[in-house]
Design an enzyme around this catalytic site. Structure first.
Site, short mmCIF file in Angstrom:
data_model
loop_
_atom_site.label_atom_id
_atom_site.label_comp_id
_atom_site.label_asym_id
_atom_site.label_seq_id
_atom_site.Cartn_x
_atom_site.Cartn_y
_atom_site.Cartn_z
N ARG A 50 0.80 -1.19 0.17
CA ARG A 50 0.06 0.16 0.11
C ARG A 50 0.83 1.54 0.09
NH1 ARG A 50 -1.51 2.75 4.15
NH2 ARG A 50 -1.58 1.24 5.44
N TYR B 271 -15.10 11.29 -19.36
CA TYR B 271 -15.30 9.96 -19.11
C TYR B 271 -16.42 9.81 -17.96
CZ TYR B 271 -14.56 5.37 -17.08
OH TYR B 271 -14.84 4.07 -16.85
N ASP C 286 -6.24 13.11 -18.88
CA ASP C 286 -6.61 11.72 -18.87
C ASP C 286 -6.10 11.30 -20.59
OD1 ASP C 286 -7.89 9.39 -19.44
OD2 ASP C 286 -9.43 9.66 -18.38
N LYS D 158 -6.91 -0.07 -20.15
CA LYS D 158 -7.27 0.10 -21.73
C LYS D 158 -5.98 -0.38 -22.37
CE LYS D 158 -10.92 1.13 -19.80
NZ LYS D 158 -11.31 2.59 -19.40
C1 LIG Z 1 -11.86 3.48 -18.40
C2 LIG Z 1 -11.40 4.74 -18.36
C3 LIG Z 1 -11.29 5.48 -17.18
C4 LIG Z 1 -11.53 4.69 -15.78
O1 LIG Z 1 -10.67 3.56 -15.56
P1 LIG Z 1 -10.82 2.20 -14.84
O2 LIG Z 1 -9.45 1.40 -14.85
O3 LIG Z 1 -12.00 1.71 -15.15
O4 LIG Z 1 -11.00 2.89 -13.24
C5 LIG Z 1 -10.84 6.80 -17.34
N1 LIG Z 1 -10.73 7.28 -18.28
C6 LIG Z 1 -10.85 6.94 -19.58
C7 LIG Z 1 -10.75 7.73 -20.85
C8 LIG Z 1 -11.34 5.44 -19.74
O5 LIG Z 1 -11.59 5.10 -21.03
#
Ligand SMILES: *Cc1c(COP(=O)(O)O)cnc(C)c1O
Length: 389
Positions: free
Chosen positions: A48, A102, A174, A199
Site C-alpha cells: 500500500r 469519461y 486523461d 485500456k
Molecule cells: C476506463 C477509463 C477510465 C477509468 O479507468 P478504470 O480503470 O476503469 O478505473 C478513465 N478514463 C478513460 C478515458 C477511460 O476509458
C-alpha cells in the site's frame, strides 16, 4: 555511439525490469511479499506504500514512456484520477473540466466533490479558450481529455499548457484514449498525465489498473495521498501489466493502422451518416492532432443513417463484440446513448452531439478485411429489417 534515450518499443520491452540476480531469468521475478525487513525510515516496503520491487519497477516504465521524472501505478484508472485530483484540490478550490468527460470521472466530480467543498465548472467546448472562459480566482486545476470520449474531439495541448501557466494552474490530462504510444502531453507542457491502464496498457481486456506520470515533486505529492487512500495495485497484477506492456507499442501501432482503415471505409459508406476520427482530413481536430499525436489512435465513432437501428446493428455483428470497455486486441463496439452516456439524459446528449445512432468503435488487431466483412453483413441485416416494415 551511445544513445541516451531509448525508443518506444525498447522502453516497452525493457525499461524498469526487476533484475533476476539469482537465476538470470529473462523476465522480472514476481515479489508477492507484503512484509519486508525494515531497512531505513525512507524505504519501508509495503504494497500500500506503492513501493514493492514490482510496483517500483513498473512505475519507471510508465515514467519513461511518458517522458517524465516519475510515475505511480494504481489499482484502477479511477484510483489514479481521484487521488491525483484530490492531491491538488482542497476546500474552497475550483477546477475547470472538459465537457463530455469519461463517465466515471464525471460521476466522481458531480457526486463527491461537494463533500470536500471543491467547486467545479464544465467547459462549453473543447478549445483552450473554452477552458480559459471558466477560470476564476480560486481555480487550481484544468483537466482535459483528448481525444475525447466518444466523439474524438481534439484539444490543443500546447494552448492548454500555456493558459495553465499564465494563471498558475496545474494542468492534468486523461491520456487513456491516445496511450503513451500516440501522445506524450508533458512534451507540450501539461503537468500531470493519467491513464486507465485497464485500456491500452493492459490491452487484453483482463487487467484493471491505473497510472500517473509527472515530475518527482508532483508524484511525491500524489503518493503521500495515495498511501492514505490505499488504491495500490496487487503485485501479481503489476507483473501481468508489465508483461502486457512489452507489446503495447506493437499493438497500438497496429490498432492505429486498422482504425484509419476502418474510418476511411466507413466514411465512404452509403449507410453511414458521419464518422469521427482524428485521422480523417475533414475531422475538425485533424490539424491539431497532427502536431501533437504520433498516431491517431484505435478509437473512432460513427453514426448509422437515420432509420437504421443501432442496437440491432450491434446484435448482428459476429466478430466484433458489444462491450462496455475498450482498447483490447479484440474489436468492440458500444452505443454511448444506451450505456456510457445514458445517465446524461436525451437533452444533454443532444447538446453534446451524442446521437442515438452513434456507435463507438474500439478497433482491435484483427485483419481489416475481416472487420469490414463483419460490418457489411451486419448492415445488410439491419437494412433487410427496415425493408420489411
Ligand atoms: C476506463 C477509463 C477510465 C477509468 O479507468 P478504470 O480503470 O476503469 O478505473 C478513465 N478514463 C478513460 C478515458 C477511460 O476509458
Amino acid at each position: 555511439m551511445t544513445r541516451n534515450k531509448k525508443g518506444l518499443n525498447t522502453i516497452c520491452a525493457h525499461t524498469g525490469e526487476v533484475k533476476d540476480e539469482q537465476f538470470k531469468g529473462a523476465v522480472s521475478p514476481l515479489y508477492m511479499s507484503t512484509s519486508y525487513a525494515f531497512e531505513d525510515v525512507d524505504i519501508k516496503r509495503y504494497p500500500r506504500y506503492f513501493n514493492t520491487p514490482n510496483q517500483e519497477s513498473l512505475s519507471k516504465k510508465i515514467a519513461a514512456l511518458e517522458h517524465t521524472e516519475a510515475g505511480l501505478i494504481f489499482g484502477s484508472g479511477m484510483a489514479a484520477i481521484s487521488t491525483s485530483l484530490l492531491a491538488f484540490l482542497e476546500a474552497g478550490d475550483h477546477i475547470v473540466l472538459q465537457q463530455t468527460l469519461y463517465g466515471g470521472t464525471y460521476n466522481l466530480i458531480t457526486e463527491e466533490f461537494h463533500k470536500y467543498g471543491i467547486e467545479y465548472s464544465f467547459t462549453e467546448g473543447w478549445a483552450a479558450d473554452d477552458f480559459e472562459a471558466k477560470v476564476q480566482e480560486n481555480t487550481k486545476v484544468i483537466y482535459i481529455e483528448t481525444p475525447s470520449n466518444p466523439l474524438l474531439t481534439i484539444t490543443d495541448l500546447d494552448a492548454v499548457a500555456k493558459l495553465s501557466k499564465k494563471h498558475g494552474l496545474v494542468s492534468m490530462i486523461d491520456n487513456t484514449f491516445a496511450s503513451p504510444v500516440n501522445q506524450n502531453p508533458v512534451d507540450f507542457g501539461i503537468d500531470v498525465v493519467i491513464h486507465s491502464a485497464t485500456k491500452y496498457m493492459g490491452g487484453h481486456s483482463d487487467i484493471c489498473a491505473g497510472a500517473v506520470a509527472s515530475t518527482k515533486e508532483n508524484i511525491k505529492r500524489i503518493h503521500s495521498l495515495a498511501k492514505n487512500f490505499g488504491g495500490s495495485l496487487s503485485d501479481y497484477t503489476v507483473w501481468l501489466l508489465e508483461r502486457s506492456m512489452k507489446t503495447m507499442g506493437i499493438r497500438v501501432r497496429a490498432q492505429n493502422e486498422n482504425a484509419q482503415r476502418m474510418a476511411e471505409f466507413l466514411d465512404g459508406h452509403d449507410d453511414i451518416a458521419a464518422v469521427y476520427y482524428p485521422g480523417l482530413p475533414d475531422h475538425p481536430g485533424h490539424e491539431t492532432a497532427k502536431t501533437q499525436m504520433a498516431g491517431f489512435g484505435g478509437m473512432l465513432s460513427f453514426e448509422l443513417l437515420e432509420g437504421l437501428d443501432a442496437s440491432r446493428f450491434q446484435k448482428s455483428l459476429q466478430l466484433i463484440k458489444p462491450s462496455m470497455s475498450l482498447a483490447g486486441v479484440e474489436s468492440t463496439v458500444l452505443s454511448p446513448s444506451q450505456t456510457s452516456h445514458a445517465l446524461l439524459g436525451a437533452e444533454e446528449r443532444e447538446r453534446q452531439g451524442i446521437k442515438d445512432g452513434l456507435i463507438r468503435f474500439s478497433v482491435g488487431i484483427e485483419e481489416p478485411e475481416d472487420l469490414i466483412a463483419d460490418i457489411e453483413q451486419a448492415l445488410e441485416k439491419v437494412k433487410s429489417v427496415v425493408g420489411t416494415v
